[in-house]
Write a protein that holds these residues in place. Structure first.
Motif, PDB file in Angstrom:
ATOM      1  N   VAL A 270       0.841  -1.198   0.000  1.00  0.00           N
ATOM      2  CA  VAL A 270       0.000   0.000   0.000  1.00  0.00           C
ATOM      3  C   VAL A 270       0.878   1.252   0.000  1.00  0.00           C
ATOM      4  O   VAL A 270       0.610   2.209  -0.735  1.00  0.00           O
ATOM      5  CB  VAL A 270      -0.952  -0.001   1.214  1.00  0.00           C
ATOM      6  CG1 VAL A 270      -1.709   1.304   1.317  1.00  0.00           C
ATOM      7  CG2 VAL A 270      -1.913  -1.171   1.140  1.00  0.00           C
ATOM      8  N   TRP A 271       1.921   1.244   0.812  1.00  0.00           N
ATOM      9  CA  TRP A 271       2.842   2.388   0.849  1.00  0.00           C
ATOM     10  C   TRP A 271       3.534   2.571  -0.502  1.00  0.00           C
ATOM     11  O   TRP A 271       3.715   3.698  -0.963  1.00  0.00           O
ATOM     12  CB  TRP A 271       3.865   2.207   1.970  1.00  0.00           C
ATOM     13  CG  TRP A 271       4.812   3.359   2.065  1.00  0.00           C
ATOM     14  CD1 TRP A 271       6.138   3.356   1.785  1.00  0.00           C
ATOM     15  CD2 TRP A 271       4.494   4.700   2.433  1.00  0.00           C
ATOM     16  NE1 TRP A 271       6.661   4.605   1.956  1.00  0.00           N
ATOM     17  CE2 TRP A 271       5.666   5.465   2.355  1.00  0.00           C
ATOM     18  CE3 TRP A 271       3.322   5.336   2.800  1.00  0.00           C
ATOM     19  CZ2 TRP A 271       5.703   6.813   2.639  1.00  0.00           C
ATOM     20  CZ3 TRP A 271       3.377   6.691   3.089  1.00  0.00           C
ATOM     21  CH2 TRP A 271       4.548   7.415   3.007  1.00  0.00           C
ATOM     22  N   LEU A 272       3.905   1.472  -1.156  1.00  0.00           N
ATOM     23  CA  LEU A 272       4.540   1.544  -2.468  1.00  0.00           C
ATOM     24  C   LEU A 272       3.600   2.168  -3.490  1.00  0.00           C
ATOM     25  O   LEU A 272       4.024   2.982  -4.310  1.00  0.00           O
ATOM     26  CB  LEU A 272       4.977   0.142  -2.920  1.00  0.00           C
ATOM     27  CG  LEU A 272       5.638   0.043  -4.284  1.00  0.00           C
ATOM     28  CD1 LEU A 272       6.962   0.784  -4.282  1.00  0.00           C
ATOM     29  CD2 LEU A 272       5.842  -1.400  -4.667  1.00  0.00           C
ATOM     30  N   ILE A 273       2.334   1.831  -3.440  1.00  0.00           N
ATOM     31  CA  ILE A 273       1.363   2.404  -4.373  1.00  0.00           C
ATOM     32  C   ILE A 273       1.183   3.898  -4.107  1.00  0.00           C
ATOM     33  O   ILE A 273       1.140   4.707  -5.040  1.00  0.00           O
ATOM     34  CB  ILE A 273       0.016   1.657  -4.282  1.00  0.00           C
ATOM     35  CG1 ILE A 273       0.186   0.232  -4.828  1.00  0.00           C
ATOM     36  CG2 ILE A 273      -1.074   2.392  -5.048  1.00  0.00           C
ATOM     37  CD1 ILE A 273      -1.002  -0.663  -4.593  1.00  0.00           C
TER      38      ILE A 273
ATOM     39  N   GLY B 212       7.210   1.839 -10.890  1.00  0.00           N
ATOM     40  CA  GLY B 212       8.452   1.411 -11.532  1.00  0.00           C
ATOM     41  C   GLY B 212       9.626   2.269 -11.103  1.00  0.00           C
ATOM     42  O   GLY B 212      10.715   1.772 -10.810  1.00  0.00           O
ATOM     43  N   GLY B 213       9.388   3.564 -11.039  1.00  0.00           N
ATOM     44  CA  GLY B 213      10.436   4.475 -10.568  1.00  0.00           C
ATOM     45  C   GLY B 213      10.778   4.245  -9.114  1.00  0.00           C
ATOM     46  O   GLY B 213      11.941   4.332  -8.717  1.00  0.00           O
ATOM     47  N   ALA B 214       9.759   3.925  -8.321  1.00  0.00           N
ATOM     48  CA  ALA B 214      10.010   3.648  -6.902  1.00  0.00           C
ATOM     49  C   ALA B 214      10.871   2.403  -6.739  1.00  0.00           C
ATOM     50  O   ALA B 214      11.779   2.370  -5.911  1.00  0.00           O
ATOM     51  CB  ALA B 214       8.687   3.477  -6.152  1.00  0.00           C
TER      52      ALA B 214
ATOM     53  N   LEU C 123      12.829   6.517 -15.857  1.00  0.00           N
ATOM     54  CA  LEU C 123      11.956   5.643 -16.628  1.00  0.00           C
ATOM     55  C   LEU C 123      11.244   6.409 -17.732  1.00  0.00           C
ATOM     56  O   LEU C 123      11.147   5.930 -18.866  1.00  0.00           O
ATOM     57  CB  LEU C 123      10.947   4.975 -15.693  1.00  0.00           C
ATOM     58  CG  LEU C 123      10.114   3.851 -16.255  1.00  0.00           C
ATOM     59  CD1 LEU C 123      11.009   2.696 -16.675  1.00  0.00           C
ATOM     60  CD2 LEU C 123       9.119   3.385 -15.215  1.00  0.00           C
ATOM     61  N   ILE C 124      10.770   7.623 -17.466  1.00  0.00           N
ATOM     62  CA  ILE C 124      10.121   8.449 -18.491  1.00  0.00           C
ATOM     63  C   ILE C 124      11.118   8.831 -19.563  1.00  0.00           C
ATOM     64  O   ILE C 124      10.810   8.782 -20.762  1.00  0.00           O
ATOM     65  CB  ILE C 124       9.499   9.711 -17.855  1.00  0.00           C
ATOM     66  CG1 ILE C 124       8.303   9.321 -17.001  1.00  0.00           C
ATOM     67  CG2 ILE C 124       9.094  10.715 -18.920  1.00  0.00           C
ATOM     68  CD1 ILE C 124       7.761  10.465 -16.177  1.00  0.00           C
TER      69      ILE C 124
END
Length: 77
Positions: free
Chosen positions: A4-7, A36-38, A68-69
């Motif tokens: 949840v924290w990752l999201i 993905g960046g996280a 990533l972008i």
């Protein structure tokens, strides 16, 4: 709880990164970019700088999302 924290961090990082790169995306791609960046930035930053804490995770997530972008825009055109 970690997922949840990752999201949450991923959504915030994706939002910041897409706005910094002036990229218009929907909600799901923004969250995916941020997660993905996280994963990329958070892990690399923690291993290289041995920093811990919430702020390091957010900074790493934003840097990873920006990377990533940049890769997406460079190689997908």
């Amino acid at each position: 709880m970690h997922i949840v924290w990752l999201i949450i961090v991923g959504a915030a990082a994706g939002f910041l990164a897409t706005r910094m790169m002036r990229m218009e995306t929907g909600i799901l791609p923004t969250i995916a970019i941020g997660i993905g960046g996280a994963l990329i930035g958070g892990l690399v930053l923690r291993f290289l700088l041995t920093m811990t804490g919430l702020l390091a995770g957010l900074v790493g997530a934003v840097l990873g999302a920006l990377l990533l972008i940049w890769v997406w825009q460079t190689f997908m055109r």
